[in-house]
Structures are given as C-alpha cells and as structure tokens.
Design a protein around this motif. Structure first.
Motif, short mmCIF file in Angstrom:
data_model
loop_
_atom_site.label_atom_id
_atom_site.label_comp_id
_atom_site.label_asym_id
_atom_site.label_seq_id
_atom_site.Cartn_x
_atom_site.Cartn_y
_atom_site.Cartn_z
N LEU A 5 -121.12 25.23 38.29
CA LEU A 5 -120.47 24.08 38.91
C LEU A 5 -118.99 23.96 38.57
O LEU A 5 -118.27 23.20 39.22
CB LEU A 5 -121.20 22.80 38.51
N SER A 6 -118.52 24.68 37.57
CA SER A 6 -117.10 24.59 37.22
C SER A 6 -116.21 25.28 38.25
O SER A 6 -115.01 25.00 38.31
CB SER A 6 -116.85 25.21 35.84
N TYR A 7 -116.81 26.16 39.08
CA TYR A 7 -115.99 26.85 40.09
C TYR A 7 -116.70 27.11 41.41
O TYR A 7 -116.06 27.46 42.40
CB TYR A 7 -115.48 28.19 39.54
N ASN A 8 -118.01 26.93 41.46
CA ASN A 8 -118.76 27.16 42.70
C ASN A 8 -118.91 25.84 43.46
O ASN A 8 -119.60 24.94 43.00
CB ASN A 8 -120.14 27.74 42.37
N PRO A 9 -118.29 25.70 44.63
CA PRO A 9 -118.34 24.41 45.35
C PRO A 9 -119.76 24.05 45.78
O PRO A 9 -120.52 24.89 46.26
CB PRO A 9 -117.45 24.64 46.58
N ASN A 10 -120.11 22.79 45.59
CA ASN A 10 -121.33 22.26 46.15
C ASN A 10 -121.24 22.32 47.68
O ASN A 10 -120.14 22.24 48.24
CB ASN A 10 -121.51 20.81 45.70
N PRO A 11 -122.36 22.46 48.40
CA PRO A 11 -122.30 22.51 49.87
C PRO A 11 -121.57 21.34 50.52
O PRO A 11 -121.06 21.47 51.64
CB PRO A 11 -123.77 22.53 50.28
N LEU A 12 -121.49 20.19 49.83
CA LEU A 12 -120.91 19.00 50.44
C LEU A 12 -119.39 18.94 50.35
O LEU A 12 -118.78 18.04 50.92
CB LEU A 12 -121.49 17.75 49.79
N ILE A 13 -118.76 19.88 49.64
CA ILE A 13 -117.31 19.86 49.52
C ILE A 13 -116.73 21.23 49.90
O ILE A 13 -117.42 22.24 49.86
CB ILE A 13 -116.84 19.46 48.10
N THR A 14 -115.45 21.25 50.24
CA THR A 14 -114.84 22.47 50.78
C THR A 14 -114.35 23.43 49.72
O THR A 14 -114.29 24.64 49.96
CB THR A 14 -113.66 22.10 51.71
N HIS A 15 -113.97 22.93 48.55
CA HIS A 15 -113.42 23.82 47.52
C HIS A 15 -113.39 23.09 46.17
O HIS A 15 -113.56 21.87 46.11
CB HIS A 15 -112.00 24.27 47.89
N VAL A 16 -113.18 23.87 45.12
CA VAL A 16 -113.01 23.32 43.77
C VAL A 16 -111.71 23.87 43.20
O VAL A 16 -111.51 25.09 43.16
CB VAL A 16 -114.18 23.71 42.84
N ASP A 17 -110.83 22.98 42.80
CA ASP A 17 -109.64 23.38 42.06
C ASP A 17 -110.08 23.52 40.60
O ASP A 17 -110.28 22.52 39.90
CB ASP A 17 -108.55 22.32 42.21
N VAL A 18 -110.25 24.76 40.16
CA VAL A 18 -110.87 25.00 38.85
C VAL A 18 -110.03 24.47 37.70
O VAL A 18 -110.54 24.30 36.58
CB VAL A 18 -111.14 26.51 38.65
N HIS A 19 -108.75 24.21 37.92
CA HIS A 19 -107.88 23.72 36.86
C HIS A 19 -107.73 22.19 36.90
O HIS A 19 -106.99 21.63 36.10
CB HIS A 19 -106.51 24.38 36.96
N SER A 20 -108.43 21.56 37.83
CA SER A 20 -108.33 20.11 37.97
C SER A 20 -109.58 19.44 37.42
O SER A 20 -110.70 19.73 37.85
CB SER A 20 -108.14 19.73 39.45
N PHE A 21 -109.38 18.53 36.50
CA PHE A 21 -110.50 17.75 35.94
C PHE A 21 -111.22 16.99 37.04
O PHE A 21 -112.46 17.01 37.13
CB PHE A 21 -109.97 16.79 34.88
#
Length: 539
Positions: free
Chosen positions: A183-199
């Motif tokens: 979950l720290s970098y793999n986006p959940n299906p409900l969101i488009t992306h994860v900024d891995v450096h953003s809390f």
C-alpha cells in the motif's frame, strides 16, 4: 513411406488429451462476463470439453461464450425484485463516489445482496449439483470477486481449482490470492496514483483500501452463512478456502492451483507477485472482424474517428443533461473528425436533436468496441477506463481520454496516464465545456500519446508468451498434475503480527530501549563520578 504416414497420423491425433473444464460465470458485470467467456472459448479452441455455468444476475448483459456448452441459472424472483429496485438503466453513477463512505458502503452491500440472492438460486436449481458432480471436472475456473463459485467448488470437488480476477484484484481478492498489498506504492483501485514521497497521498491510499474492504466484505461473510446453512456449520469459509484447502488435501480433493488475472504487466503498476499468479490480460482482444456496411460508411466519411463509450453499467443517456450538452458542444468544434458515441437510447429526444444539429456525430445503441478500435481510421478513444477497455486500447495502439466513474476505473486510468498513453479526466469536470474541449484537443493533437501507444502495442504483440498460450498451458498443467502444495506461500499460516515481524520488532525495540536507558544511566553515573573527582581535586 507408409511408416512415415503412420507416424504423422500419430503425431496429429496424439497431441493433448481433452480435459473436462467447468467455468462458473456470474453475469453481473459485462467486462468480467466477457473475460470468463473468452477463457471458456479459448479452451474450447484448444480442444477441451468446456462447460459454462452462467448465473444470470443482470439479465441486461450479453452472453459471452459462443463455443462452450452452456448451462443457465435464470434470475430468481427475489433477484428480479432486487434488480428492479436498483434500476440500473437510470442509476446516477455520475454523482456517485466510492470514497464517500455514506454512499460507497450501502452501494457495495446492495450489490452483495444481489450476488448472494442469485447464488441461493444456483443451489436451489433442481438437479444441477448432482448433474455437475457426475461430470467429475478436471478443472474448475471461478471469479472470486463474487464468491458463489468458490463455495460451489467445495461442493463439486474438481481436481484443480483456478481462481480469477477480471480486473486488478479488488477489496479482499489480493489477500485471497496471497499477494502483498504494497500500500505504500501500489494504488488502490479507487484512486489514480500514489505519490510515494507524500504522507497524505499514502494515507489516502490506506483510507481507500479500508473503504473498499468495508464495501465488499459481506460478499464473503454472507456467502459463508448461505453455504453453511445448506451444508452444515463445518463447511469451509470462502474467505479462507484459498489457505485452508491446501491443508486439507486428505479431507477434500479441491485445491486452488493458479490464479488468472486480467492485467497486462507492460501497462500496469509493478507490484509483488506469487509464482502461481498468471497474467492473461488482453485475452479478450480477439482477432478483429470487418465492420458491417453501416459502420464502414460512417468511418469513410472522414479521415479520423473518435469513439466515446462509458461501458455497460454507466448509461450515457442517464448522464446529466448539462454534461451531455457539453460533450455535444465539444464534438461540434471538431467538424473534421467523426465522433461515434455509444448511446443506449438513440431514439430519445436529446439524441434526435443532437444528431440533427451535429453532422459529425453518430449515436449507436451498441458498438463492437474491439473491432472498432482496430479500424485504421479510429484515431482515439474517450472511455470510462474499465480494464477491458484499457487493454483493448493498448493492444490496438489507440490513445485515450480516461474518465473513471467508480470501482477499479480510477486505477486503470491512472496507469494509462503514467505510461503516457493518454490522460485522466475527472468526471465532474464534464460540467466545464471549455475544459473538456481542451482535453479532447490534447488527445487528438498530442503525438506523444500515439507514439507511446504504437510502442506498447508492438511490445504486447512481440511478447515471448501470449496470453492465450499462458492460459491454455496453465489449465492443461493443472488438469494433468493437480494442485502443488509448493505453490502455497507460508504467509497463509502466519498472523499479521508474524507476517510483519512485529513481535521481533517489539522485542528488539524493548531490548534497545532498555539498553539505551541503561547506557544513559551508566553515562550519567560515570559523569557524576568524574565530576566528583574533579571537584575533590580542585578543593
């Protein structure tokens, strides 16, 4: 010469034995239904005896297998009432938000009740269970988002069980398959992306995961209650069957062997995998057929055509009137391009007025999407971003403007943008006509999207092992050898404390803390003693 002829005949007719395969296809989502139907037809083409058990949850969806033997379980009266109350043709998916717990959780629970009520109808179908048991299937293939097939597999006891995910694994599916959620970098299906450096981005991903699990958890708990009511309190849980089935090899001959996932790694986010996870994305992108005369005429009108389609659940005719008008305004600003819009009610007043006022617009009740995307004059695709649509877009090398509405569509759309294959456009921004025009203009004119898509399409076509080969060989291997306990990860036997080494971390933390305190006290003591000595000498 005669010997050579005999050897040739032996080679031709002694290739691969024909295995008996059951595909359980719950018809609630057209894309998932198509995925399972394509699996069935591909296995028939490979020479196997395939039976498709179709549980008709949504009667408005099309059949998806043309070649396998079909068994239908029609809607029960209870399911008919639920379907009528849901009124899917007029449902407002435009303003619906998965991430709003007040709308998302009731939505998931209502769909769960829909699934589970039809599963009860499957178990009640006269003579069905005994009929299927007599076949003694070598392999049973099931989708585990709707878990009726998992429970049914325990009743039928095939030699091997293969689970599937018609899209990116959602809610509890990844855990069922033994996949790390990352979950720290793999986006959940409900969101488009994860900024891995953003809390906050990572925190939002965690929230989306919890929300999704809350939405769909009853698909397992209520299914367990249904099967245990029928077959006794010791009937295995559909939730833990993936883990426990390997431990009960002497109790019941029914084990999960492999998992097929409808994803294409070349366009997806990279995530941790198990060796038994097989990607067969693009299995539905069949060889395109020639379009009928009416469609060919439409394509011949201009050099470029853009397809607009929001899938089978989101109905274009049910979109807000202002949104439809804004789409129409944008189409009118590109008179040199033909727009083909999948619009379920081309006879309604809006459609008639739109067609009359916009010469470059054509509205059709249904479109053969795979074949249209393969047409040389199809320039781009405006889509909702369901997994099948994104994969067909990539296979055919056509860029897209991805407008996700719900479920896995945000993540699917995000992965396409991340690879430079188009852009994500928020559905609420369809209320802004100028913003939508700018996005469509970028889609049409940005050459980088086309170049990236051409490269991806070439890479997919050149893969050393096609999705078809992966599917057929894996099923034949499972049918021949049955399940292998070696494919079962030890993580299935671990608690979450053990899995994340929290016990070790806690003990090391305690020891480190005690050691630090002792060191601090010793240091303070030594300093105090030294200070006393120095003070004594000074005096």
């Amino acid at each position: 010469m005669r010997l050579a002829s005999i050897l040739l005949l032996v080679f031709l007719f002694h290739v691969v034995p024909s295995y008996k395969i059951l595909v359980f296809n719950p018809r609630f989502s057209q894309s998932i239904t198509n995925f399972l139907g394509n699996i069935a037809d591909t296995l028939v083409d490979a020479g196997h005896n395939v039976t498709t058990l179709t549980s008709i949850i949504n009667p408005n969806l099309r059949d998806s297998t043309q070649k396998s033997t079909k068994i239908y379980v029609h809607q029960t009266e209870k399911v008919k009432k639920i379907t009528a109350s849901m009124n899917l043709e007029k449902a407002d998916f435009f303003h619906y938000e998965d991430l709003n717990a007040f709308s998302g959780i009731p939505f998931g629970h209502s769909f769960t009740a829909w699934f589970n009520a039809q599963c009860e109808g499957v178990l009640d179908e006269p003579g069905l269970i005994e009929r299927l048991r007599r076949h003694k299937f070598d392999v049973m293939i099931v989708e585990n988002f709707e878990t009726c097939g998992i429970g049914l597999s325990h009743v039928l006891k095939p030699k091997s069980l293969i689970t599937t995910a018609g899209s990116v694994p959602m809610a509890q599916q990844g855990e069922d398959f033994g996949m790390d959620s990352a979950l720290s970098y793999n986006p959940n299906p409900l969101i488009t992306h994860v900024d891995v450096h953003s809390f906050w981005s990572r925190a939002w991903n965690l929230y989306a995961t919890l929300a999704f699990r809350a939405m769909w958890y009853p698909t397992r708990t209520e299914m367990d209650a249904l099967f245990r009511k029928r077959f006794g309190p010791t009937f295995p849980s559909v939730y833990v069957s993936f883990r426990d089935s390997f431990l009960e090899i002497n109790v019941r001959n029914q084990l999960e062997h492999y998992t097929f996932i409808n994803q294409e790694p070349l366009i997806d986010f990279a995530t941790p995998l198990l060796s038994r996870t097989i990607f067969i994305g693009g299995i539905g992108a069949k060889e395109p057929k020639k379009l009928d005369k009416d469609l060919e005429r439409i394509f011949s009108l201009r050099n470029n055509t853009v397809l607009i389609s929001f899938g089978s659940i989101v109905q274009s005719h049910a979109l807000p009137l202002q949104v439809k008008r804004n789409i129409l305004k944008t189409v009118a600003r590109f008179p040199e391009i033909t727009f083909l819009w999948k619009y379920e009610r081309p006879e309604d007043a809006f459609a008639k007025a739109a067609i009359a006022a916009t010469p470059n617009l054509h509205m059709l009740k249904w479109t053969p999407q795979n074949h249209i995307l393969a047409h040389k004059r199809l320039h781009a695709f405006i889509t909702h971003g369901r997994m099948a649509s994104t994969q067909e877009t990539a296979v055919r090398g056509k860029p897209g403007l991805f407008i996700p509405f719900f479920v896995d569509q945000p993540r699917n759309s995000g992965m396409m943008e991340r690879n430079g294959l188009g852009k994500v456009y928020h559905k609420r921004d369809l209320y802004d006509a100028e913003k939508f025009y700018t996005a469509v203009k970028d889609l049409i004119e940005n050459e980088s999207y086309h170049k990236n898509m051409e490269r991806i399409a070439t890479m997919i076509a050149a893969k050393p092992f096609s999705s078809r080969d992966q599917l057929v060989k894996t099923v034949e291997f499972a049918a021949r050898f049955g399940p292998s306990p070696a494919l079962r990860p030890q993580s299935f036997d671990m608690s979450w404390i053990e899995y994340y080494n929290l016990d070790i971390i806690a003990i090391v933390g305690v020891i480190s803390t005690v050691a630090a305190i002792m060191a601090l006290k010793i240091t303070v003591y030594v300093i105090a003693q030294l200070s006393s000595v120095v003070k004594f000498k000074l005096e």
